[in-house]
Design a protein around this motif. Structure first.
Motif, PDB file in Angstrom:
ATOM      1  N   LEU A 145      79.771  22.774 -35.935  1.00 38.00           N
ATOM      2  CA  LEU A 145      80.593  21.785 -36.571  1.00 38.00           C
ATOM      3  C   LEU A 145      79.679  20.751 -37.144  1.00 38.00           C
ATOM      4  O   LEU A 145      78.630  20.468 -36.803  1.00 38.00           O
ATOM      5  CB  LEU A 145      80.990  20.741 -35.127  1.00 38.00           C
TER       6      LEU A 145
ATOM      7  N   GLY B 159      74.061  21.562 -37.506  1.00 35.86           N
ATOM      8  CA  GLY B 159      75.377  21.422 -36.782  1.00 35.86           C
ATOM      9  C   GLY B 159      75.468  21.927 -35.300  1.00 35.86           C
ATOM     10  O   GLY B 159      74.662  22.694 -34.962  1.00 35.86           O
TER      11      GLY B 159
ATOM     12  N   VAL C 186      86.449  17.433 -38.215  1.00 39.47           N
ATOM     13  CA  VAL C 186      86.546  18.862 -37.774  1.00 39.47           C
ATOM     14  C   VAL C 186      86.232  18.633 -36.118  1.00 39.47           C
ATOM     15  O   VAL C 186      87.040  19.210 -35.198  1.00 39.47           O
ATOM     16  CB  VAL C 186      85.658  19.816 -38.295  1.00 39.47           C
ATOM     17  N   ALA C 187      85.271  18.038 -35.842  1.00 40.75           N
ATOM     18  CA  ALA C 187      84.760  17.919 -34.287  1.00 40.75           C
ATOM     19  C   ALA C 187      86.044  17.048 -33.570  1.00 40.75           C
ATOM     20  O   ALA C 187      86.312  17.317 -32.662  1.00 40.75           O
ATOM     21  CB  ALA C 187      83.513  16.853 -34.331  1.00 40.75           C
TER      22      ALA C 187
ATOM     23  N   MET D  70      88.537  19.534 -32.749  1.00 39.23           N
ATOM     24  CA  MET D  70      88.257  20.387 -31.767  1.00 39.23           C
ATOM     25  C   MET D  70      88.183  19.671 -30.248  1.00 39.23           C
ATOM     26  O   MET D  70      88.602  20.152 -29.417  1.00 39.23           O
ATOM     27  CB  MET D  70      87.118  20.947 -31.986  1.00 39.23           C
TER      28      MET D  70
ATOM     29  N   PHE E  69      81.031  27.241 -31.178  1.00 34.94           N
ATOM     30  CA  PHE E  69      81.797  26.639 -32.554  1.00 34.94           C
ATOM     31  C   PHE E  69      81.030  27.775 -33.751  1.00 34.94           C
ATOM     32  O   PHE E  69      79.939  27.853 -33.776  1.00 34.94           O
ATOM     33  CB  PHE E  69      81.675  25.792 -33.136  1.00 34.94           C
TER      34      PHE E  69
END
Lengths: 264, 536
Positions: B255, B336, B260-261, B264, B251
């Motif tokens: 992340l 992240g 968002v995670a 994905m 990524f």
């Protein structure tokens, strides 16, 4: 009450084609009922019956149905039980045995044998004894999927803010949040005080049954206080006396007017 | 031999760990190997150690008889999960030397011999190498046999034999027909029948024509007949480490937010699942590995009772991210997540994904409520760890806390044996609704304030009159019953006499509520009395 129930009521009434003498009275009722926030007694009853039939109210033991304003545990509501774990477990009994799941968060000491004796289907009871600092997120996650969530008092975990957030989550997800101990903003509050125990003698016998005085209060539909005396014993939960008006708790022992109604 | 020889089964090497259930149980319990031990299922010996066998313990023996022959016998319950879990290192050790390892059952590994024998320079060398390597890596004793076909190789392993190529059938011919009844094959009835018909050896059974066997014994007989002939019951399914099934995603930017995670995770899970499904596999153990921008490695392995669906994989990845990114200070990664890898830790054949035609066929509930609850509980496990969510299973026991066993969510919920048996020292209902885990000390005092104790004959030394809870003010006793002695496990050296008593105490001044308690007394302990439960 909701506007829907009022509309329903007037629809039913109009279908009955009332006689002319009743007409003015009825139209007065209808006028009142059409005011926002006002509902008729029959409207309340009809809504409660409707809610039970459509599964918006989770069933409770017949003896406890009279205590709760909806005749059961309304989905989305918050119920605080003070002073008796047994009564809290008894509230879970009927719903869990008819297929709902229940979870207990942050109450590590709950007695499972007692739960089973009170009629709880223990295989549908999940326990999260030590959520620690994640009490709020764990409870919120459980409210997403479990019908009945029993939480320890939120005081240690974040106070009123957390309590309100969780109550809102329950309302949104259609779960029932029950708390053991005070819960800020609870809709229904059940306060219990054991009045007397029977079965114990001086050195022999066993604890057999107890009489519990339950006082129901709260907000909204539960605002009118009800006082009841319950017998918790080998026959399950039995209503001993209902006293909606008298201000004092019924005294222990055998009240002369107490009629024993076995329901449980 | 009248049956046509279809094809010679591949030459197999079988590595067999004798008495594996006992070895695994002993290892799990930390029992030294020189003590006799046996594993029991339904009160019958399933497996016993060599020392127990020397003392006269045999398979299928009742527990009482086994213990009478060998009184110091350590008794374990059967637990296939434990056997399999502890066997994993052995399989891994074999896999380090040879490819195409097939774990037949816990305690038994099969390897196709041809390639490896060529590489290591002969079957003898390979056998020697494997025995050394496995015992060196895992400390487990094993025996190895080589023959044509799995069945013959298994029997060879029981005898530590290297059967020459092409002589598998003649090796089998002299063996007893009872060898057909290997654990898990359920051929006891057939073997019994064959013996009564006078077919004592595998050779005699193999000499029958296949047509007669079908007519007389049906499909079970045909399979057994194939085995007796030195054929294979089924072609081996090789266990291969499947590196191409790993899914890795990097990524950029890393992340840092859960939503968002979660997004994905959905696509990643779909890719991962379709990669498995293309090979007819599904995953029952999912490893989630993440690397943060600063090189921190995070990992968690999820084991599931049922094969994971794409949604299940996505949920677990998302929950894992919630667990990581929402952790308290000090445990949270400092940067992240820049790389995420999903690994299938354990795969099963994809058809196991098929739902049962009838609900409840697999023992579990499949109502919409149960499915929703299951998702919520797994979610909580993602937040708090797998050992945070429990359901209760009925367990036999005397005390209020002993009647249920808490099982982590996702583990098998089998009630223990004897849970519905009458437990003599159980108190009748009601049980205390609050059961204290930590012992709350109380002082029970009688007339003139003398502390009440219990004599050797389980009588109270005085009438209890006042009880002070946890150093509080003494409360008057309104009623009491007992004492009831708890004589469980009196034969254990560390057992102490315990006694239970119920008391009803007067409420403190001002509050009108009496409280009822279950007290427990234990000899030679300070404090003598503790609160075990409260009837509230």
């Amino acid at each position: 009450m909701s506007g829907g129930s009022v509309a329903e009521l007037s629809a039913v009434r109009s279908g009955e084609a009332p006689e002319s003498s009743e007409l003015s009275e009825l139209s007065a009722v209808a006028r009142l009922a059409s005011l926002p926030g006002v509902s008729t007694a029959s409207g309340v009853a009809a809504t409660a019956v409707h809610a039970q039939a459509t599964g918006r109210v989770l069933p409770v033991l017949p003896a406890l149905a009279g205590l709760l304003p909806w005749g059961g545990l309304r989905r989305g509501s918050t119920v605080a039980v003070h002073g008796s774990t047994s009564l809290l477990l008894a509230l879970l009994a009927e719903a869990t045995s008819s297929g709902s799941w229940a979870a207990v968060v942050g109450v590590p000491r709950v007695g499972l044998s007692a739960a089973r004796e009170l009629g709880v289907e223990v295989s549908r009871l999940a326990l999260v004894p030590r959520p620690g600092a994640d009490f709020a997120s764990a409870t919120a996650a459980l409210l997403d999927g479990v019908d009945l969530v029993v939480a320890g008092p939120p005081g240690r975990f974040g106070g009123t803010q957390t309590a309100r957030r969780l109550a809102a989550r329950a309302r949104h997800r259609g779960a029932v949040l029950l708390s053991l101990g005070p819960w800020p903003g609870a809709e229904v509050e059940l306060r219990c005080a054991p009045v007397s125990w029977s079965g114990l003698e001086e050195g022999h016998g066993y604890l057999r049954e107890r009489e519990v005085a339950v006082e129901v209060g709260g907000r909204g539909a539960a605002a009118r206080p009800v006082r009841t005396s319950l017998l918790l014993g080998p026959d399950g939960v039995v209503v001993r006396a209902v006293d909606p008006v008298r201000p004092a708790l019924p005294s222990g022992g055998a009240a002369p007017s107490a009629e024993e109604v076995k329901v449980g | 031999m009248t049956a046509p020889v279809l094809s010679r089964p591949p030459r197999m090497l079988v590595l067999w760990c004798p008495d594996w259930p006992v070895v695994a149980a002993g290892a799990a319990a930390g029992l030294p190997a020189h003590l006799p031990a046996a594993v029991f299922a339904a009160n019958r010996v399933v497996a016993c150690s060599a020392i127990a066998r020397a003392a006269g313990v045999r398979r299928d023996m009742r527990r009482r008889e086994a213990q009478s022959r060998c009184p110091e016998l350590a008794v374990f319950a059967e637990d296939p999960d434990r056997d399999a879990r502890l066997f994993e290192p052995v399989v891994a050790a074999v896999e380090q030397l040879v490819v195409g390892v097939e774990a037949v059952r816990p305690g038994l590994v099969a390897v196709p011999v041809s390639g490896a024998a060529g590489y290591f320079g002969g079957e003898d060398t390979l056998v020697e190498l494997l025995v050394d390597h496995v015992s060196g890596e895992t400390g487990v004793e094993c025996q190895i046999g080589v023959s044509d076909g799995l069945f013959a190789a298994t029997l060879a392993a029981h005898r530590s034999l290297l059967v020459e190529a092409g002589t598998g059938a003649s090796f089998l011919a002299s063996l007893s027909v009872t060898e057909l009844d290997q654990p898990g094959s359920e051929r006891a009835e057939l073997v019994d029948l064959l013996r009564r018909l006078g077919l004592r050896t595998l050779g005699a059974f193999a000499a029958l024509s296949e047509r007669d066997v079908v007519a007389r014994f049906g499909s079970v007989g045909v399979l057994a007949h194939r085995l007796a002939n030195g054929q294979d019951e089924r072609p081996p399914h090789r266990r291969r480490p499947p590196p191409e099934l790993f899914v890795t995603e990097t990524f950029d930017p890393p992340l840092e937010r859960i939503d968002v995670a979660a997004f994905m995770a959905k696509t990643l899970a779909g890719r991962f699942h379709s990669g498995l499904a293309a090979r007819g596999l599904a995953c029952t153990r999912l490893g989630i590995y993440a690397t943060t921008e600063r090189g921190e490695e995070l990992s968690r392995v999820w084991r599931c009772a049922e094969p994971l669906t794409p949604e299940g994989i996505a949920d677990r990845v998302r929950w894992q991210f919630e667990g990581w990114l929402r952790a308290g200070d000090g445990q949270r990664p400092t940067a992240g997540v820049s790389e995420l890898r999903l690994e299938p830790g354990e795969t099963v054949e994809g058809r196991s994904l098929q739902l049962g035609l009838w609900q409840g066929g697999d023992g579990g509930e499949h109502t919409p409520e149960a499915d929703r609850a299951a998702r919520a509980l797994v979610h909580v496990q993602g937040l708090l760890g797998p050992d945070s969510v429990f359901t209760a299973v009925v367990e036999g026991g005397r005390g209020p806390a002993e009647r249920f066993r808490l099982v982590p969510w996702g583990d098998q919920r089998t009630p223990s044996e004897g849970h519905d048996a009458p437990w003599p020292e159980q108190l009748p209902a009601p049980s205390p609704a609050t059961v204290f885990e930590e012992r709350v000390p109380v002082v029970v005092s009688g007339a003139a304030g003398v502390e009440v104790s219990v004599t050797d004959r389980h009588r109270l030394t005085g009438r209890p009159q006042r009880v002070a809870i946890d150093g509080g003010a003494p409360r008057r006793v309104l009623g009491w019953a007992g004492p009831w002695p708890v004589l469980a496990r009196w034969w254990m050296p560390e057992a102490k006499t315990r006694v239970r008593m119920q008391v009803v105490l007067e409420g403190m001044s001002g509050s009108r509520s009496d409280i009822a308690l279950l007290l427990e007394w234990q000899a030679k302990r300070s404090p003598l009395w503790t609160v075990e439960g409260m009837y509230d």
